[in-house]
Design an enzyme around this catalytic site. Structure first.
Site, PDB file in Angstrom:
ATOM      1  N   GLY A 109       0.879  -1.302   0.078  1.00 44.86           N
ATOM      2  CA  GLY A 109       0.042  -0.108   0.003  1.00 44.86           C
ATOM      3  C   GLY A 109       0.845   1.088   0.097  1.00 44.86           C
ATOM      4  O   GLY A 109       2.041   1.145  -0.281  1.00 44.86           O
ATOM      5  N   HIS A 110       0.122   2.231   0.011  1.00 48.03           N
ATOM      6  CA  HIS A 110       0.784   3.484   0.273  1.00 48.03           C
ATOM      7  C   HIS A 110       0.396   4.319   1.629  1.00 48.03           C
ATOM      8  O   HIS A 110      -0.322   4.832   1.794  1.00 48.03           O
ATOM      9  CB  HIS A 110       0.655   4.498  -0.875  1.00 48.03           C
ATOM     10  N   THR A 140      -3.526   3.783   2.365  1.00 49.34           N
ATOM     11  CA  THR A 140      -4.309   4.147   1.253  1.00 49.34           C
ATOM     12  C   THR A 140      -3.901   2.935   0.174  1.00 49.34           C
ATOM     13  O   THR A 140      -2.715   2.951   0.086  1.00 49.34           O
ATOM     14  CB  THR A 140      -4.910   5.435   0.747  1.00 49.34           C
ATOM     15  N   HIS A 141      -4.768   3.054  -0.922  1.00 49.86           N
ATOM     16  CA  HIS A 141      -4.140   2.336  -2.077  1.00 49.86           C
ATOM     17  C   HIS A 141      -3.433   0.674  -1.906  1.00 49.86           C
ATOM     18  O   HIS A 141      -2.346   0.656  -1.560  1.00 49.86           O
ATOM     19  CB  HIS A 141      -3.006   3.233  -3.021  1.00 49.86           C
ATOM     20  N   LEU A 142      -4.494  -0.051  -1.792  1.00 51.48           N
ATOM     21  CA  LEU A 142      -4.176  -1.327  -1.454  1.00 51.48           C
ATOM     22  C   LEU A 142      -3.614  -2.289  -2.598  1.00 51.48           C
ATOM     23  O   LEU A 142      -4.554  -2.192  -3.598  1.00 51.48           O
ATOM     24  CB  LEU A 142      -5.197  -1.809  -0.539  1.00 51.48           C
TER      25      LEU A 142
END
Lengths: 139, 499
Positions: free
Chosen positions: B276-277, B435-437
């Protein structure tokens, strides 16, 4: 017989639930008190029945458990030092205690304080009057 | 739209379609439209409710309760748990994100192909570019108009410029944005081109049906091929949804691997390789009003350090969330409320090396285990250091990082610079959000090291496909919505062509 016990249990549950809720509102008000100068209410008074209804309906078990633990811990930890729970301390002691918890070297203390601060902020953010005041105010 | 509300379905039932698609976010919507356009019958199953722009709330608490999974309180497990945000509504996370649109970077695509040359043919970059072009046209993706960007974004540009960091207005899937700053609560003006307003209605025009308020429990299969899914409607009915041609999983990098596990499909690294991020943010306090809840929610970004795995963004937000970033608790926090209109909040997204796992718990809930590496923390410190310098360069009088053991407030650029080397090493000192997985059902040619093949099909089972960011072999370092749309469109086109 089973039904009677079940009724008693449910009554006990709702009574203890109401106590936790009252204690939670009290704690939210201490973490984010009213600002008289701005005219914003405390987070505890902003956290009305609708707020808690939404919280109960939507919050995951972990968050609900986290809040209950935070309420108990932050309310009663001062008892060890002052012999009184948080809400019975004088305002200076309350502030010092909460600041100490927010900056504690123990991660759990910081996280519990953060959970309450987060909920206090979200609760105040649901109050239409407070929103108007806070969005327009200049220091 | 052709809709079926699971809340009013108390009895058990059955439905059959050519394709059963699990999830209505960008991936599910893109596949649904592609196969429906080709004439196939499609059933999209969504766990969350259906909402119209007029249903969205201005305040973040009500919005999170209505549109976010777990009230936004889904947490990773590990020494420093952090929340990960996911939408749970028809349209998925596209309803509640900042509408940031990035093309899949060529260097990331090259890395994927270098690691597994089979992906060069499976995911031709030119084809993905063409699909991205199409999405950009359809979703009105364009750089943020300076006329509605607002002070918050303008200050970010000023700070990045002063530090010599390449920056630009963010390209977003928003048409005629009014700059009301409400992207994260769902756009009440209906200007964000989220899936519920774009691809899903188009899919429905081609005959697709959306069954919402219905949770998929497991994939129905006979150990050789997928036959459909078993789902529970919110009304309490058990629904057997049969797929004549294929089941497509598009439920996110957290829910998709859990469904595979719960269906006994555990061959290969299912649920491993979770990436992720993680993001950290800095709050700056300016003399002039900033009003971070006005203008484009996320309208400007710093891209100069993307190759190092750092990307900087404006973080517009509702005051309910913004108040948590004010310093202090108690009377101190109350006093700081007066500063809210003068606060700016900017974030850095870290392309983390850390890899975690996703597994269902005994109760069936996803358990995400994730721990940042030392290198990730070094990037985070550098990111925060740069954000603090940018804020000061833009005119902030002081900067608050909210890092335990770090400076209480930063007023001097040298102090900000020093944070990169002197800031705390321990991830527990930071308040970060994931976020962003990606990556929990990674694509590859080797069934021992990947979950889906280059055709998006699950190695272990015929007629089962994965189209969401689970298939990404790695994180991308940029916002993934447009990349997901491109890959899922490719998946949909291939499924449609397979006949």
């Amino acid at each position: 017989m089973i039904q009677r016990w079940s009724l008693r249990l449910n009554r006990h549950k709702s009574a203890s639930g109401a106590e936790v809720r009252t204690a939670a509102c009290r704690l939210l008000s201490l973490v984010l008190p009213a600002n008289q100068e701005l005219g914003s209410p405390s987070a505890g008074s902003a956290a009305n029945a609708a707020f808690w209804h939404t919280f109960d309906r939507s919050a995951p078990l972990l968050l609900r458990a986290g809040l209950t633990i935070a309420v108990f811990w932050l309310t009663w930890l001062p008892f060890l030092r002052h012999g009184r729970p948080l809400h019975r301390l004088d305002p200076a002691q309350q502030t010092a205690f909460l600041q100490g918890m927010a900056q504690s070297r123990f991660y759990v203390h910081r996280q519990l304080t953060l959970v309450v601060k987060l909920l206090a902020s979200l609760a105040l953010g649901t109050d239409a009057g407070a929103r108007q005041v806070l969005m327009q105010r200049r220091p | 739209m052709n809709l079926l509300d699971g809340a009013v379905l108390p009895k058990d039932g059955e439905k059959t379609a050519d394709f059963v698609i699990v999830g209505s976010g960008p991936a599910g919507s893109a596949v649904a439209r592609a196969v429906a356009r080709a004439g196939a019958s499609v059933l999209v199953v969504e766990e969350g409710p259906l909402r119209k722009p007029s249903d969205f709330h201005a305040d973040s608490f009500q919005a999170m309760a209505d549109l976010y999974r777990d009230l936004g309180g889904s947490l990773t497990r590990g020494p420093a748990p952090m929340p990960y945000l996911q939408g749970r509504v028809v349209g998925g996370t596209s309803v509640i994100n900042g509408a940031i649109s990035w093309r899949l970077p060529k260097d990331i695509h090259d890395q994927w192909c270098k690691a597994d040359p089979a992906l060069t043919l499976a995911l031709p970059f030119d084809t993905l570019e063409a699909l991205t072009d199409e999405m950009e046209r359809e979703l009105g993706i364009a750089p943020t108009d300076p006329a509605i960007a607002g002070t918050h974004n303008a200050l970010f540009a000023k700070g990045a410029q002063a530090l010599g960091i390449a920056h630009r207005p963010i390209s977003r899937n928003v048409v005629q944005c009014q700059g009301s700053g409400g992207c994260l609560q769902g756009c009440r003006h209906g200007r964000k081109q989220s899936m519920d307003l774009t691809l899903l209605p188009q899919a429905c025009e081609y005959g697709a049906e959306i069954m919402f308020n219905t949770k998929v429990l497991r994939i129905d299969h006979d150990h050789r091929r997928a036959r459909g899914v078993l789902a529970r409607s919110q009304g309490g009915g058990l629904w057997r949804l049969q797929a004549r041609r294929a089941v497509v999983l598009a439920a996110s990098a957290v829910q998709t691997p859990c469904l595979l596990w719960q269906s006994g499909l555990r061959h290969g690294p299912v649920g491993e390789g979770f990436q992720g991020h993680p993001g950290a943010s800095a709050a700056g306090f300016f003399r002039e009003p900033v009003h971070l809840w006005q203008g484009a929610t996320q309208g400007h970004e710093g891209i100069g350090l993307r190759q190092e795995g750092l990307k900087f963004e404006v973080l517009g937000m509702d005051i309910g969330v913004a108040m948590t970033r004010l310093p202090g608790v108690g009377q101190e926090l109350s006093r700081h409320l007066a500063l809210l209109p003068h606060m700016a909040e900017w974030g850095c997204a870290v392309k983390a090396q850390a890899r975690g796992t996703v597994r269902p718990s005994l109760l069936g809930r996803p358990v995400v285990r994730y721990q940042l590496t030392d290198a990730d923390m070094a990037k985070t410190r550098k990111g925060l250091s740069i954000l603090a310098q940018m804020l000061l360069a833009a005119g902030a009088e002081r900067v608050h990082l909210g890092v335990h053991g770090g400076p209480t407030e930063i007023t001097d650029p040298r102090q900000a610079q020093a944070f990169a080397s002197e800031g705390p090493r321990d991830p527990r000192a930071y308040a970060m959000v994931l976020t962003h997985l990606f990556g929990t059902a990674a694509m590859g040619s080797d069934p021992a090291r990947s979950v889906v093949g280059p055709d998006f099909g699950v190695h272990q089972l015929a007629q089962l496909y994965v189209a969401d960011s689970s298939v990404f072999p790695s994180n991308t370092g940029v916002n993934p919505q447009t990349s997901i749309l491109a890959l899922a469109s490719l998946c949909g086109q291939r499924l449609a062509a397979a006949g």
